[in-house]
Design an enzyme around this catalytic site. Structure first.
Site, PDB file in Angstrom:
ATOM      1  CB  ILE A 162      -0.915  -0.141   1.138  1.00  0.00           C
ATOM      2  CG1 ILE A 162      -1.642  -1.382   1.322  1.00  0.00           C
ATOM      3  CG2 ILE A 162      -1.728   1.257   1.256  1.00  0.00           C
ATOM      4  CD1 ILE A 162      -2.286  -1.620   2.627  1.00  0.00           C
ATOM      5  CB  CYS A 163       1.336   4.057  -2.373  1.00  0.00           C
ATOM      6  SG  CYS A 163       2.505   5.327  -2.491  1.00  0.00           S
ATOM      7  CG  LEU A 164      -2.079   5.696   3.720  1.00  0.00           C
ATOM      8  CD1 LEU A 164      -2.861   6.516   2.792  1.00  0.00           C
ATOM      9  CD2 LEU A 164      -2.765   4.568   4.601  1.00  0.00           C
TER      10      LEU A 164
END
Length: 237
Positions: A162-164
């Site tokens: 996840i790109c968070l």
């Protein structure tokens, strides 16, 4: 209440008077554990329990080797990470389209799953599962989160990474599990093609938003292949 003996067993005033009466009217030796139980049965009304079970517990504890209780207490002591995650979970307030599940039981608070069912946006109607693992360094270390649902999304790769930002460089100890959950929810409402993990999804999202939405909805409802990768259905209903 009046405390009797070092065990702090609560005794009503009427019960204490009954024991004093026993002492005053008998020439028997000082009260022993056995005589104390007899006195309780003779002079105390049934509706006023004398904590006999507590007395047995104190007596049994006295027989145990010194330090045994301390060792058990030390073993049961929660870590800082466990204390903090318990606090986060108690304060957690989820909307109706987000749910939490503990696959190993609710006592295993350092591993749980969050299901998000977006009720608006491109991903409306889908059901997406996230696996949370709380590291021993929490909250100074961010939780480990992986998406278990394969989804065509600019900020999620095919392995579930996840790109968070708050799961990476912007994580701070003041943030909580609630912060992460709402960050994940926001990814479905407003994908960010400027910081992609799936570059093909990000490019299509920017170049042809209508086609992107068609692919997403088709994958959610019936499953489909996109750029050679199959995305299985994941409808909320």
């Amino acid at each position: 209440m009046i405390k009797l003996f070092s065990g702090e067993c609560p005794v009503h005033h009427s019960e204490l008077l009954s024991l004093e009466k026993l002492r005053a009217t008998t020439t028997a030796p000082p009260i022993t554990w056995g005589s104390l139980r007899t006195a309780a049965a003779t002079y105390i009304a049934p509706e006023q329990p004398f904590c006999v079970s507590f007395m047995h517990a104190v007596k049994d504890k006295a027989k145990k080797p010194a330090g045994e209780g301390d060792a058990a207490n030390k073993a049961n002591k929660l870590s800082a990470a466990e204390l903090r995650i318990q606090k986060d979970l108690v304060e957690l307030s989820l909307p109706k389209n987000i749910s939490i599940h503990f696959p190993e039981g609710k006592e295993k608070t350092q591993h749980f799953e969050i299901t998000i069912c977006p009720d608006e946006g491109v991903y409306k109607g889908g059901k997406f599962l996230f696996d949370f693992t709380i590291p021993s360094g929490y909250p100074h270390e961010a939780p480990k989160v992986v998406c278990k649902t394969k989804v065509f999304h600019p900020n999620l790769d095919l392995e579930g990474k996840i790109c968070l930002n708050i799961l990476r460089e912007d994580w701070k100890p003041v943030l909580s599990i609630s912060s992460v959950i709402y960050g994940l929810q926001f990814l479905f409402l407003d994908p960010n093609p400027e910081d992609p993990l799936n570059k093909e999804a990000a490019q299509l999202f920017q170049d042809n938003p209508r086609q992107f939405q068609t692919y997403v909805q088709r994958s959610i409802q019936s499953g489909c292949s996109i750029n050679g990768h199959y995305f299985p259905p994941c409808p909320a209903r």
